[in-house]
Design a protein around this motif. Structure first.
Motif, short mmCIF file in Angstrom:
data_model
loop_
_atom_site.label_atom_id
_atom_site.label_comp_id
_atom_site.label_asym_id
_atom_site.label_seq_id
_atom_site.Cartn_x
_atom_site.Cartn_y
_atom_site.Cartn_z
N SER A 1 66.45 8.74 13.44
CA SER A 1 65.79 7.69 12.65
C SER A 1 65.47 6.47 13.52
O SER A 1 64.40 5.86 13.38
CB SER A 1 66.68 7.26 11.48
N PHE A 2 66.40 6.11 14.38
CA PHE A 2 66.19 4.96 15.26
C PHE A 2 65.02 5.20 16.20
O PHE A 2 64.19 4.31 16.44
CB PHE A 2 67.46 4.66 16.05
N PHE A 3 64.93 6.42 16.74
CA PHE A 3 63.87 6.72 17.71
C PHE A 3 62.51 6.88 17.05
O PHE A 3 61.48 6.82 17.73
CB PHE A 3 64.24 7.98 18.50
N VAL A 4 62.49 7.08 15.74
CA VAL A 4 61.23 7.06 15.00
C VAL A 4 60.83 5.63 14.68
O VAL A 4 59.65 5.25 14.75
CB VAL A 4 61.34 7.89 13.70
N LEU B 1 69.06 -3.33 9.80
CA LEU B 1 68.78 -3.38 8.36
C LEU B 1 68.19 -2.06 7.87
O LEU B 1 68.59 -1.53 6.83
CB LEU B 1 67.82 -4.53 8.05
N PHE B 2 67.22 -1.53 8.63
CA PHE B 2 66.58 -0.29 8.22
C PHE B 2 67.50 0.91 8.36
O PHE B 2 67.45 1.84 7.54
CB PHE B 2 65.31 -0.06 9.05
N LEU B 3 68.36 0.90 9.37
CA LEU B 3 69.18 2.07 9.65
C LEU B 3 70.46 2.14 8.81
O LEU B 3 70.99 3.24 8.58
CB LEU B 3 69.57 2.10 11.14
N PHE B 4 70.96 0.98 8.34
CA PHE B 4 72.26 1.00 7.67
C PHE B 4 72.30 0.31 6.31
O PHE B 4 73.23 0.53 5.54
CB PHE B 4 73.33 0.36 8.57
N TYR C 1 74.93 1.55 17.67
CA TYR C 1 74.61 2.59 16.69
C TYR C 1 75.10 3.94 17.19
O TYR C 1 75.63 4.74 16.41
CB TYR C 1 73.09 2.67 16.45
N PHE C 2 74.90 4.18 18.48
CA PHE C 2 75.35 5.45 19.07
C PHE C 2 76.86 5.59 18.94
O PHE C 2 77.38 6.64 18.56
CB PHE C 2 74.92 5.51 20.54
N ASN D 1 67.49 5.30 6.71
CA ASN D 1 68.91 4.97 6.58
C ASN D 1 69.79 6.15 6.99
O ASN D 1 69.79 7.21 6.36
CB ASN D 1 69.21 4.57 5.13
N ILE D 2 70.55 5.95 8.05
CA ILE D 2 71.38 7.01 8.63
C ILE D 2 72.48 7.45 7.65
O ILE D 2 72.79 8.63 7.53
CB ILE D 2 72.00 6.54 9.96
N LEU D 3 73.06 6.49 6.93
CA LEU D 3 74.14 6.81 6.00
C LEU D 3 73.63 7.63 4.82
O LEU D 3 74.34 8.49 4.30
CB LEU D 3 74.81 5.53 5.51
#
Length: 242
Positions: free
Chosen positions: A52-55, A31-34, A117-118, A41-43
């Motif tokens: 972002s994921f590793f933070v 939810l937070f990443l995409f 995600y990767f 948000n990676i996008l």
């Protein structure tokens, strides 16, 4: 120790708690990443990176791991089954280590769905595969050892309390202080040159080294030492209850 390890894993997966925690971690991080509009948000960032994921991941794990460890020893004390374990041909160190490695294993399993995600970023990159592999796999390794540190702190918190709620809250507090609290205190520069020494007592600086793609034996030794000290103190705390 291996018998305790198998028993704990069977317990976590048998009552669905492990599945729920793995699913919750994956769902919230997705939810937070995409989906959510935020700095993670990676996008929206537009960069082919999992930074972002590793933070985000350490902050989620800070609350998830104590939820696993809170029942490992606190529930045993609350239900009286800890006395039964004492009557078995088991060393206290074997009980502690078996519970610790079972929690650490489930924590590592939480990371496996993130490989999606990767794969996504790898394919969305321009050109395809435009992702820093060294930083990515170094960060994954850093998360694994950070999970070990959180697991050891959670086991330590659970050994101090016979109440699961108190064990959870204490576990979250210890993880927060070690990951963010010490780093934040050092940032105020109250100790002058000693602030650098204070920073190195916390998890944050050592974890950040891994996220740069650098696997330094000093950072690895630090996490191993923290795990060892926490488990030894937990072992002493449990032995006082025998």
């Amino acid at each position: 120790m291996f018998a305790i390890f198998k028993k704990e894993l069977w317990s976590y997966f048998g009552n669905w708690s492990a599945w729920v925690i793995i699913g919750a971690f994956s769902f919230v991080s997705a939810l937070f990443l995409f989906f959510f509009e935020n700095s993670f948000n990676i996008l929206d960032i537009g960069s082919a990176s999992l930074q972002s994921f590793f933070v985000l991941a350490p902050w989620l794990l800070m609350f998830i791991i104590p939820a696993l460890t809170m029942r490992s020893l606190a529930e045993e004390q609350q239900s009286g089954t800890l006395l039964w374990l004492f009557s078995q041909p088991l060393k206290i160190s074997e009980i502690i280590n078996g519970k610790f490695f079972s929690v650490w294993t489930i924590g590592v399993l939480c990371l496996i769905p993130s490989l999606i995600y990767f794969y996504t970023i790898y394919n969305l990159g321009i050109p395809e595969g435009n992702i820093d592999m060294g930083m990515t796999f170094g960060s994954y390794f850093g998360l694994i050892v950070l999970l070990g540190g959180f697991s050891a702190l959670g086991i330590l918190a659970s050994s101090f309390s016979s109440n699961q709620i108190m064990a959870y809250l204490l576990g979250v507090l210890l993880c927060f202080v070690m990951y963010f609290g010490i780093e934040q205190l050092a940032s105020y520069k109250l100790l002058g040159g000693a602030d650098f020494i204070l920073q190195n007592f916390g998890f944050y600086q050592h974890f950040m080294s891994f996220t740069r793609g650098l696997i330094d034996t000093r950072d690895l030794f630090y996490f191993v030492l923290v795990m060892f000290i926490c488990l030894k103190i937990a072992q002493f705390s449990v032995s006082k209850k025998k």
